[in-house]
Design a protein around this motif. Structure first.
Motif, mmCIF file in Angstrom:
data_model
loop_
_atom_site.group_PDB
_atom_site.id
_atom_site.type_symbol
_atom_site.label_atom_id
_atom_site.label_comp_id
_atom_site.label_asym_id
_atom_site.label_seq_id
_atom_site.Cartn_x
_atom_site.Cartn_y
_atom_site.Cartn_z
ATOM 1 N N ALA A 16 2.668 44.070 -65.699
ATOM 2 C CA ALA A 16 1.437 44.082 -65.835
ATOM 3 C C ALA A 16 1.299 45.415 -64.773
ATOM 4 C CB ALA A 16 0.793 42.947 -65.202
ATOM 5 N N LEU A 17 2.096 45.565 -63.883
ATOM 6 C CA LEU A 17 1.947 46.614 -62.808
ATOM 7 C C LEU A 17 2.293 47.964 -63.593
ATOM 8 C CD1 LEU A 17 3.765 45.366 -59.745
ATOM 9 C CD2 LEU A 17 1.581 46.347 -59.540
ATOM 10 N N ALA A 18 3.424 47.974 -64.416
ATOM 11 C CA ALA A 18 3.589 49.281 -65.062
ATOM 12 C C ALA A 18 2.498 49.660 -66.311
ATOM 13 C CB ALA A 18 4.745 48.906 -65.790
ATOM 14 N N ASN A 27 4.034 54.420 -63.431
ATOM 15 C CA ASN A 27 4.588 55.343 -62.616
ATOM 16 C C ASN A 27 4.282 55.299 -61.126
ATOM 17 O OD1 ASN A 27 6.025 56.297 -65.000
ATOM 18 N ND2 ASN A 27 4.155 57.794 -65.384
ATOM 19 N N ARG A 28 3.651 54.366 -60.655
ATOM 20 C CA ARG A 28 3.256 54.186 -59.508
ATOM 21 C C ARG A 28 3.797 53.232 -58.385
ATOM 22 N NH1 ARG A 28 -2.471 55.008 -58.934
ATOM 23 N NH2 ARG A 28 -2.266 54.699 -56.507
ATOM 24 N N TYR A 29 4.823 52.544 -59.146
ATOM 25 C CA TYR A 29 5.599 51.296 -58.395
ATOM 26 C C TYR A 29 6.816 51.442 -58.847
ATOM 27 C CZ TYR A 29 1.055 49.945 -56.461
ATOM 28 O OH TYR A 29 -0.124 50.065 -56.148
ATOM 29 N N ALA A 30 8.076 51.304 -58.025
ATOM 30 C CA ALA A 30 9.343 51.111 -58.410
ATOM 31 C C ALA A 30 9.515 49.497 -57.787
ATOM 32 C CB ALA A 30 10.157 51.897 -57.499
ATOM 33 N N VAL A 31 9.714 48.816 -58.983
ATOM 34 C CA VAL A 31 9.933 47.404 -58.703
ATOM 35 C C VAL A 31 11.180 46.974 -58.804
ATOM 36 C CG1 VAL A 31 9.333 45.144 -59.209
ATOM 37 C CG2 VAL A 31 7.443 46.966 -59.513
#
Ligand code: UDP
Length: 377
Positions: A27-29, A34-38
């Motif tokens: 959901a973040l992606a 491209n804002r979060y590296a999980v």
């Protein structure tokens, strides 16, 4: 734009903790490309000392052969006095290595989808001097264990009003609680995947009523006996059995001669397709599976539950009118036969009610909450 690091503390004890973390990651992606590296960290496996580092492997045998002990342990430990007694042991087993892993990961946000890693994770994070936010995502629907609730965390996201009340009982301040729903993978709500398309893709008969039999990520419960009883009843269906990580069960199922079409799978990574292809699900009362089934509008025939954290899920399914509990293979067959009778509209009623209860946006809403939390800082 700087990419921010989010670290999920979870473990493959069952499948639900990973599924929740993966659903939020996707959901973040989707919302913030491209804002979060999980990163997902299996804390038992990577940080714990023996024997806790074997928790993922021993979860199935333990909960199968010592189900009563599991239930007893859950109740005995479900208060602050008892958790204080076991906490030093958990602390010594997990925190030193977890601190090192956190130092290495340097996260901008830590999220725990596992009850055991809430207090320990929070302590470890603060001990390395990090002030980044810590969020709990509770993955038990009603009888959430007190391990889940630590008032020091920045936010605690719960799936239901029932879990909200439990959280308050264990001292979580209202302003830190959000009732959002159980995060399920976005594909469960993807109405573009029709039942027919899913059956075609999975190599199933396009016309036959399809019954899906699962037992959580571990393939728990008497799945073999249930499959045999359904087969012996020669119901006009095709049966899909998903054995999860239970290799022995899969081998046993594969070595059996069936009279009806039976499709046997190990651990699948396309559960949304299997659910979308089905008319009914038979499952233990796992919270992840129940919420995924609701999202797909599947009537739920519960075959059992883990005493303790899954007890309340049974009441929820029965009282909400989306299914029933039947604990023996014979009773399951009787119920299936009744549900599938041509003049019975119960399946349609359960399916409609399931869709009403589903919260398919939960993962997206949680992604927004996490994003806003980071933006505020
Ligand atoms: N699951 C999966 N593949 C499998 C079996 C299960 O992805 O082969 C997923 C299932 O879709 C659900 C989770 O594992 O998201 C099981 O979670 P649940 O809370 O129902 O039970 P648990 O396994 O955690 O006891």
């Amino acid at each position: 734009m700087t990419v921010r690091r989010i670290l999920f503390l979870m473990s493959d004890t069952g499948g639900g903790h990973r599924s929740a973390a993966e659903a939020i990651t996707a959901a973040l992606a989707r919302q913030y490309p491209n804002r979060y590296a999980v990163t997902l960290l299996d804390v038992f496996k990577r940080a714990a000392l023996f024997p806790l580092n074997y928790a993922p492997e021993t979860y199935l045998p333990f909960t199968t052969y010592f189900e009563w002990l599991w239930g007893l342990g859950f109740h005995i430990l479900n208060n602050r006095v008892a958790t204080r007694l076991v906490s030093p042991y958990l602390y010594v087993s997990i925190v030193p290595r977890l601190r090192a892993l956190l130092r290495e990961a340097q996260p901008d946000l830590v999220v725990s989808t596992h009850p055991i890693f809430v207090a320990l994770g929070y302590s470890a994070l603060r001990q390395i001097g990090s002030r980044v936010p810590f969020v709990t995502v509770v993955t038990d629907l009603f009888d959430a264990h007190c391990f889940w609730f630590d008032p020091r965390v920045d936010l605690c996201i719960v799936p239901t009003e029932g879990a909200y009340r439990v959280a308050q009982r264990f001292g979580m301040p209202k302003e830190k609680l959000r009732v959002v729903g159980q995060p399920v993978a976005l594909q469960f709500a993807d109405s573009r995947i029709t039942q027919r398309d899913a059956r075609h893709k999975l190599g199933l008969d396009l016309e036959r009523t399809t019954v899906l039999l699962v037992g959580g990520g571990e393939g728990m419960g008497p799945l073999y006996d249930i499959a045999r009883a359904i087969d012996a009843a020669c119901l006009p269906i095709q049966l899909v059995v998903i054995a999860g990580r239970n290799k022995k069960l899969r081998e046993r199922l594969n070595a059996t001669q069936w009279h009806i079409p039976v499709h046997i799978q190990g651990f699948v990574t396309n559960m949304p397709e299997w659910m979308r292809a089905s008319n009914v699900i038979i499952t233990k009362a796992g919270p992840g599976t129940i919420c995924e089934a609701l999202t797909c509008g599947l009537p739920i025939l519960l075959s059992g539950y883990l005493p303790g954290q899954e007890t309340g899920n049974v009441t929820f399914v029965e009282q909400s009118g989306v299914g029933v509990l039947q604990r023996t293979p014979d009773a399951i067959v009787r119920t299936l036969r009744e549900w599938l009778a041509p003049d019975n509209d119960i399946l349609a009623r359960y399916a409609a009610r399931a869709r009403e209860l589903a919260r398919p946006r939960a993962a997206l809403d949680i992604a927004t909450i996490l994003h806003n939390l980071l933006e505020e800082r």
